[in-house]
Design an enzyme around this catalytic site. Structure first.
Site, PDB file in Angstrom:
ATOM      1  N   SER A   6       0.828  -1.205   0.000  1.00  0.00           N
ATOM      2  CA  SER A   6       0.000   0.000   0.000  1.00  0.00           C
ATOM      3  C   SER A   6       0.861   1.254   0.000  1.00  0.00           C
ATOM      4  CB  SER A   6      -0.880   0.026   1.250  1.00  0.00           C
ATOM      5  OG  SER A   6      -1.677  -1.119   1.314  1.00  0.00           O
ATOM      6  N   HIS A  58      -1.370  -2.719  -7.139  1.00  0.00           N
ATOM      7  CA  HIS A  58      -2.050  -2.454  -5.870  1.00  0.00           C
ATOM      8  C   HIS A  58      -3.557  -2.535  -6.034  1.00  0.00           C
ATOM      9  CE1 HIS A  58      -3.001   0.563  -2.434  1.00  0.00           C
ATOM     10  NE2 HIS A  58      -2.972  -0.669  -1.978  1.00  0.00           N
ATOM     11  N   GLU A  71      -3.839   0.350  -8.767  1.00  0.00           N
ATOM     12  CA  GLU A  71      -2.733   1.281  -9.021  1.00  0.00           C
ATOM     13  C   GLU A  71      -1.530   0.460  -9.499  1.00  0.00           C
ATOM     14  OE1 GLU A  71      -3.437   4.927  -5.828  1.00  0.00           O
ATOM     15  OE2 GLU A  71      -2.474   3.109  -5.106  1.00  0.00           O
ATOM     16  N   ASN A  87      -3.821   6.129  -1.065  1.00  0.00           N
ATOM     17  CA  ASN A  87      -3.510   6.138   0.370  1.00  0.00           C
ATOM     18  C   ASN A  87      -2.806   7.419   0.805  1.00  0.00           C
ATOM     19  OD1 ASN A  87      -4.803   3.774   1.001  1.00  0.00           O
ATOM     20  ND2 ASN A  87      -3.038   2.508   0.506  1.00  0.00           N
TER      21      ASN A  87
HETATM   22  N1  LIG Z   1      -5.988  -4.483   4.050  1.00  0.00           N
HETATM   23  C1  LIG Z   1      -6.173  -3.659   3.037  1.00  0.00           C
HETATM   24  O1  LIG Z   1      -7.189  -2.932   2.958  1.00  0.00           O
HETATM   25  C2  LIG Z   1      -5.162  -3.609   1.915  1.00  0.00           C
HETATM   26  C3  LIG Z   1      -5.528  -3.046   0.679  1.00  0.00           C
HETATM   27  C4  LIG Z   1      -4.605  -3.044  -0.369  1.00  0.00           C
HETATM   28  C5  LIG Z   1      -3.330  -3.564  -0.171  1.00  0.00           C
HETATM   29  N2  LIG Z   1      -3.000  -4.084   1.053  1.00  0.00           N
HETATM   30  C6  LIG Z   1      -1.637  -4.620   1.198  1.00  0.00           C
HETATM   31  O2  LIG Z   1      -1.706  -6.027   1.000  1.00  0.00           O
HETATM   32  C7  LIG Z   1      -0.678  -6.656   1.806  1.00  0.00           C
HETATM   33  C8  LIG Z   1      -1.325  -7.682   2.715  1.00  0.00           C
HETATM   34  O3  LIG Z   1      -2.303  -7.022   3.498  1.00  0.00           O
HETATM   35  P1  LIG Z   1      -3.546  -7.802   4.149  1.00  0.00           P
HETATM   36  O4  LIG Z   1      -4.513  -6.753   4.571  1.00  0.00           O
HETATM   37  O5  LIG Z   1      -3.972  -8.917   3.273  1.00  0.00           O
HETATM   38  O6  LIG Z   1      -2.822  -8.352   5.471  1.00  0.00           O
HETATM   39  P2  LIG Z   1      -3.240  -9.513   6.468  1.00  0.00           P
HETATM   40  O7  LIG Z   1      -2.778  -9.084   7.826  1.00  0.00           O
HETATM   41  O8  LIG Z   1      -4.675  -9.906   6.281  1.00  0.00           O
HETATM   42  O9  LIG Z   1      -2.335 -10.729   5.914  1.00  0.00           O
HETATM   43  C9  LIG Z   1      -0.940 -10.686   5.954  1.00  0.00           C
HETATM   44  C10 LIG Z   1      -0.383 -11.994   5.416  1.00  0.00           C
HETATM   45  O10 LIG Z   1       1.054 -11.935   5.552  1.00  0.00           O
HETATM   46  C11 LIG Z   1       1.488 -13.152   6.106  1.00  0.00           C
HETATM   47  N3  LIG Z   1       2.729 -12.901   6.836  1.00  0.00           N
HETATM   48  C12 LIG Z   1       2.869 -12.311   8.048  1.00  0.00           C
HETATM   49  N4  LIG Z   1       4.171 -12.279   8.398  1.00  0.00           N
HETATM   50  C13 LIG Z   1       4.853 -12.861   7.379  1.00  0.00           C
HETATM   51  C14 LIG Z   1       6.213 -13.149   7.154  1.00  0.00           C
HETATM   52  N5  LIG Z   1       7.152 -12.809   8.063  1.00  0.00           N
HETATM   53  N6  LIG Z   1       6.558 -13.761   5.983  1.00  0.00           N
HETATM   54  C15 LIG Z   1       5.625 -14.095   5.069  1.00  0.00           C
HETATM   55  N7  LIG Z   1       4.303 -13.866   5.241  1.00  0.00           N
HETATM   56  C16 LIG Z   1       3.931 -13.253   6.383  1.00  0.00           C
HETATM   57  C17 LIG Z   1       0.364 -13.594   7.032  1.00  0.00           C
HETATM   58  O11 LIG Z   1       0.453 -14.992   7.293  1.00  0.00           O
HETATM   59  C18 LIG Z   1      -0.845 -13.235   6.178  1.00  0.00           C
HETATM   60  O12 LIG Z   1      -1.083 -14.252   5.229  1.00  0.00           O
HETATM   61  C19 LIG Z   1       0.052  -5.537   2.534  1.00  0.00           C
HETATM   62  O13 LIG Z   1       1.182  -5.167   1.793  1.00  0.00           O
HETATM   63  C20 LIG Z   1      -0.986  -4.412   2.550  1.00  0.00           C
HETATM   64  O14 LIG Z   1      -0.419  -3.140   2.660  1.00  0.00           O
HETATM   65  C21 LIG Z   1      -3.876  -4.155   2.090  1.00  0.00           C
END
Ligand SMILES: NC(=O)c1ccc[n+]([C@@H]2O[C@H](COP(=O)([O-])OP(=O)(O)OC[C@H]3O[C@@H](n4cnc5c(N)ncnc54)[C@H](O)[C@@H]3O)[C@@H](O)[C@H]2O)c1
Length: 285
Positions: free
Chosen positions: A119, A140, A152, A190
């Site tokens: 993000s 993204h 994005e 963001n």
């Molecule tokens: N939540 C949102 O609204 C959103 C929107 C767009 C993009 N994102 C981005 O997507 C990505 C994931 O976000 P999310 O909301 O799905 O997070 P989440 O917390 O739901 O999931 C995170 C994932 O990362 C894994 N993880 C944690 N530590 C780890 C490690 N050390 N090595 C490998 N995997 C590991 C976890 O097991 C889990 O599967 C981030 O980069 C976030 O910025 C999030």
């Protein structure tokens, strides 16, 4: 190159949503999580989502089966070797993502695109961990990925024009409306959204208004579909603090400095919808 086989790394909120979008668009999807149980749980979640759509008459049953057959789940990184594009969507932590990019570069076939769903983090930092920095971009998606039309596509200083064009084409194939943005923390959405969300928490902390009134005001006054505190719960408060920290590190703008209440809630484990409790209590629903 068309993206026929997509790898997704990370089994959180975003990984599963993107898998559904890409499989519906016809791609073979390989989901990789560190543990086989969590990878399998994503397939269960996908089944549930597809069944709901069939029940509501939004998807044909035969199409739901076809989508499901295109998705496989694994704990083995090597299973991503043949993918045309691998999109990582693991925790918003630069050290974790950099290490993952180095590993993906070793495993995934030459010429494939390695992309991040970050993000806010600098995409170029992930690119330089690989031997193919020109083939690295940000892709993204927004949350929830099946419902949100924007993607994005983030171009770094070293991304090739071809890579950017292929990532744009992939997003379009997924039925999304991509925009191209340079590699600056927060990209477009963001960078603009998070000062607003952060200041909503500040208002709550200062007791300017109640949770419900802050959210009601922004829905009724700006026609937003949800209020800022409900949106933070949807994003995840841990992810939100990570986003604000990356924005603050890049721009040093006080509007990006996560307010203390947000940080304290994360420490307490109140992460929003994914933990069942954030600004709202989801166990009660
Ligand atoms: N939540 C949102 O609204 C959103 C929107 C767009 C993009 N994102 C981005 O997507 C990505 C994931 O976000 P999310 O909301 O799905 O997070 P989440 O917390 O739901 O999931 C995170 C994932 O990362 C894994 N993880 C944690 N530590 C780890 C490690 N050390 N090595 C490998 N995997 C590991 C976890 O097991 C889990 O599967 C981030 O980069 C976030 O910025 C999030």
């Amino acid at each position: 190159m068309t993206i026929e086989r997509l790898g997704i790394v990370g089994s959180g909120i975003m990984g599963s949503g993107i898998a559904e979008v890409a499989a519906k668009a016809g791609a073979e999807v390989v989901l990789r999580s560190r543990k086989q149980e969590t990878a399998d749980a994503m397939l269960v979640g996908l089944d549930r989502s597809l069944t709901r759509q069939v029940d509501r008459g939004k998807l044909e049953e035969t199409e739901a089966h076809a989508v499901r057959r295109r998705v496989s789940a694994t704990a083995d990184l090597e299973a991503l070797a043949d993918c045309d594009l691998v999109l990582e969507s693991v925790v918003e932590d630069l050290a974790v993502k950099k290490q993952l990019f180095a590993e993906l570069d070793r495993v995934v076939k030459d010429g494939a695109i390695l992309a991040t769903n970050t993000s806010t983090l600098p995409v170029v930092e992930m690119a330089v961990e690989t031997g193919r920095p020109d083939r690295v971009v940000g892709v993204h998606f927004f949350n929830p990925a099946p419902a949100m039309s924007l993607v994005e596509v983030v171009r770094t200083l070293v991304s090739s024009d071809e890579t950017v064009a292929e990532a744009v084409g992939f997003a379009q194939t997924c039925g999304k409306e991509p925009v191209v943005v340079e590699d600056r923390a927060g990209f477009i959405v963001n960078a603009l959204l998070f000062p607003y969300l952060n200041n909503a928490v500040r208002m709550l902390e200062n007791r300017t208004a109640s949770r419900d009134d802050i959210d009601a005001a922004m829905k009724g006054g700006c026609n937003f579909p949800m209020g800022p505190l409900a949106l933070l719960d949807l994003v995840g408060l841990d992810t939100s603090v990570a986003i604000l920290d990356a924005l603050y590190t890049e721009f040093r703008d006080p509007n990006y400095a996560a307010v203390p209440l947000l940080r304290r809630m994360v420490v307490a484990g109140h992460l929003g919808r994914k933990s069942g409790l954030g600004f709202y209590d989801y166990a009660k629903k």
